[in-house]
Write a protein that holds these residues in place. Structure first.
Motif, PDB file in Angstrom:
ATOM      1  N   ARG A  81     -23.000 -15.895   1.938  1.00 20.55           N
ATOM      2  CA  ARG A  81     -23.126 -17.294   2.335  1.00 20.55           C
ATOM      3  C   ARG A  81     -24.415 -17.875   1.776  1.00 20.55           C
ATOM      4  O   ARG A  81     -25.407 -17.160   1.603  1.00 20.55           O
ATOM      5  CB  ARG A  81     -23.134 -17.435   3.863  1.00 20.55           C
ATOM      6  N   ASN A  82     -24.390 -19.179   1.490  1.00 21.35           N
ATOM      7  CA  ASN A  82     -25.574 -19.850   0.976  1.00 21.35           C
ATOM      8  C   ASN A  82     -26.301 -20.584   2.103  1.00 21.35           C
ATOM      9  O   ASN A  82     -25.673 -21.240   2.944  1.00 21.35           O
ATOM     10  CB  ASN A  82     -25.174 -20.858  -0.113  1.00 21.35           C
ATOM     11  N   TYR A  83     -27.628 -20.451   2.097  1.00 18.50           N
ATOM     12  CA  TYR A  83     -28.462 -21.056   3.133  1.00 18.50           C
ATOM     13  C   TYR A  83     -29.578 -21.875   2.494  1.00 18.50           C
ATOM     14  O   TYR A  83     -30.124 -21.485   1.457  1.00 18.50           O
ATOM     15  CB  TYR A  83     -29.124 -19.971   3.997  1.00 18.50           C
ATOM     16  N   ALA A 107     -28.504 -17.259  -1.338  1.00 20.01           N
ATOM     17  CA  ALA A 107     -27.385 -16.580  -0.690  1.00 20.01           C
ATOM     18  C   ALA A 107     -27.865 -15.397   0.137  1.00 20.01           C
ATOM     19  O   ALA A 107     -28.885 -14.779  -0.155  1.00 20.01           O
ATOM     20  CB  ALA A 107     -26.391 -16.113  -1.742  1.00 20.01           C
TER      21      ALA A 107
END
Length: 438
Positions: free
Chosen positions: A146-148, A142
């Protein structure tokens, strides 16, 4: 098997100091009494912590070469083996950033197998508590809510030393070792399937259910084959439900907020945008600021820069306010290329920051301090004469960067937090000063 109530549940080597306190927080906040030594201790220091169920040794291998690891990591793991814990954990950063030439996780696993025996080494990287996930062998992290996928992560894909350009954990690891590897993915894990045979076994952890299943697999089935395990603090988070189920640990203890400190000093060698926001927040909320020259602190004339930094820091502290001293304000101020041109410069930078912090604590009579930056913390603490750390206060909202108590030397009793570059909210430094948990 020896009664697990009579021997440590786990020992661990942290590849940097912030990662080492991350593990200590995961354990101690869940009722596993933990001591983290900053170097191999003598018998007298060990005796002070005889009741510990977990024993850690903070290291610097994340920023070291494979040749360094061969000598120093081998000795450290041999010492940990002699603690006779049920498991010994080589702790790596949850973003898995590493390379063949620096911080090689592959070489560390090879050394671990040489010390503990050539068995399958479990590898657990996912840790939902700190927003790290593995799914079908790929790593996600994260950033700003947001998660990447790690190779598209706004920070880790551009890490100044070990950029992550590969999301598949085992593909990335194959650049660092010729050991064979296999994956127990989240579907196979849920089905209870028997893992395939290989030198390294990556176990997916995506959520609470897969994490608990991974911990049960590690403790109930894999521990009898190998006492050595590699991974992030996800290893400890995975094991805790199993330990609790088996009655090896009790319920989570209650921690009280530490309460406010009148002034604190922060030294930072981090170039992370997360740390940049934290510094800017602190400067906008009453902290004094001292910009430092990273190259001067790492060079032959460091004494002059250190002395000036200390005097500037003391000036702010003398006016009754906290201070943050920083060698970079975000990625745009990174001098990494220039530092890398001189052998050992990054290490010297961290050491100089540690000397600055030690002087500020001593001369201003501070009771609380912060070091920001994983590699920075590893080299800075060595200059402060601290022998061991225990947990003072976990930070449930920003796990991985707890407030600790220092033991040994002139800093005995100092409350200190070690913060990795990617860890913490914008108000982290203010939170540490106020001594609040949320």
């Amino acid at each position: 098997m020896t009664d697990t109530r009579q021997r440590p549940l786990i020992s661990y080597y942290g590849d940097d100091f912030t990662g080492s306190t991350d593990v200590m927080e995961a354990l101690a906040s869940n009722g596993v009494e933990t001591v983290l030594f900053l170097k191999i201790p003598d018998d007298a220091l060990i005796a002070r912590f005889g009741d510990a169920r977990a024993v850690g040794l903070a290291g610097t291998s994340r920023s070291q070469t494979p040749e360094w690891m061969e000598v120093h990591l081998s000795a450290a793991l041999a010492w940990l083996k002699d603690r006779h814990a049920e498991l010994c954990h080589y702790k790596v950063c949850s973003t898995f950033d590493s390379a063949p030439h620096v911080g090689s996780i592959g070489r560390a696993i090879e050394i671990g197998r040489a010390v503990f025996g050539p068995a399958t080494i479990p590898l657990i990287v996912g840790a939902p508590q700190i927003r790290r996930y593995t799914a079908f062998g790929e790593l996600f992290a994260a950033y700003q809510g947001r998660n990447y996928r790690i190779d598209r992560h706004p920070v880790m894909a551009r890490h100044p030393v070990t950029p992550m350009d590969e999301a598949n954990v085992l593909t990335h690891l194959a650049r660092q070792t010729a050991l064979s590897s296999t994956l127990l993915d989240l579907v196979a894990l849920a089905s209870g399937a028997e893992p395939e045979t290989a030198d390294i076994l990556l176990v997916d952890v995506l959520d609470a259910a897969t994490q608990e299943a991974a911990g049960a697999l590690l403790w109930d089935r894999l521990r009898g084959r190998s006492r050595f395990v590699c991974g992030s603090s996800g290893v400890e988070y995975a094991l805790i439900p199993t330990w609790r189920r088996l009655g090896l640990i009790g319920e989570k203890p209650l921690f009280e907020a530490a309460g406010p400190a009148d002034r604190i000093a922060v030294v930072s060698g981090s170039v992370s945008p997360t740390t940049e926001r934290q510094i800017r927040h602190a400067l906008n909320h009453g902290f004094g600021g001292v910009a430092l020259d990273a190259l001067a602190l790492a060079g032959e004339g460091a004494e002059t820069e250190i002395a000036a930094a200390v005097e500037n820091g003391l000036d702010h502290l003398g006016q009754g306010r906290s201070v943050v001293l920083y060698s970079a304000l975000g990625p745009s101020a990174d001098r990494g290329g220039d530092l890398d041109a001189a052998a050992g410069a990054r290490h010297r930078l961290g050491q100089s920051l540690g000397r600055i912090q030690a002087a500020l604590v001593a001369r201003a009579g501070l009771t609380r301090a912060v070091i920001a930056g994983g590699d920075t913390s590893s080299h800075a603490l060595g200059e402060m004469g601290i022998a061991a750390l225990t947990l003072k206060m976990p930070l449930p909202q920003t796990p991985g960067s707890p407030l600790c108590v220092a033991h040994g030397g002139d800093c005995d009793g100092l409350e200190i937090a070690l913060k990795g570059g990617q860890v913490g909210g914008d108000d982290y430094f203010s939170m540490i000063q106020s001594g609040r948990m949320t």
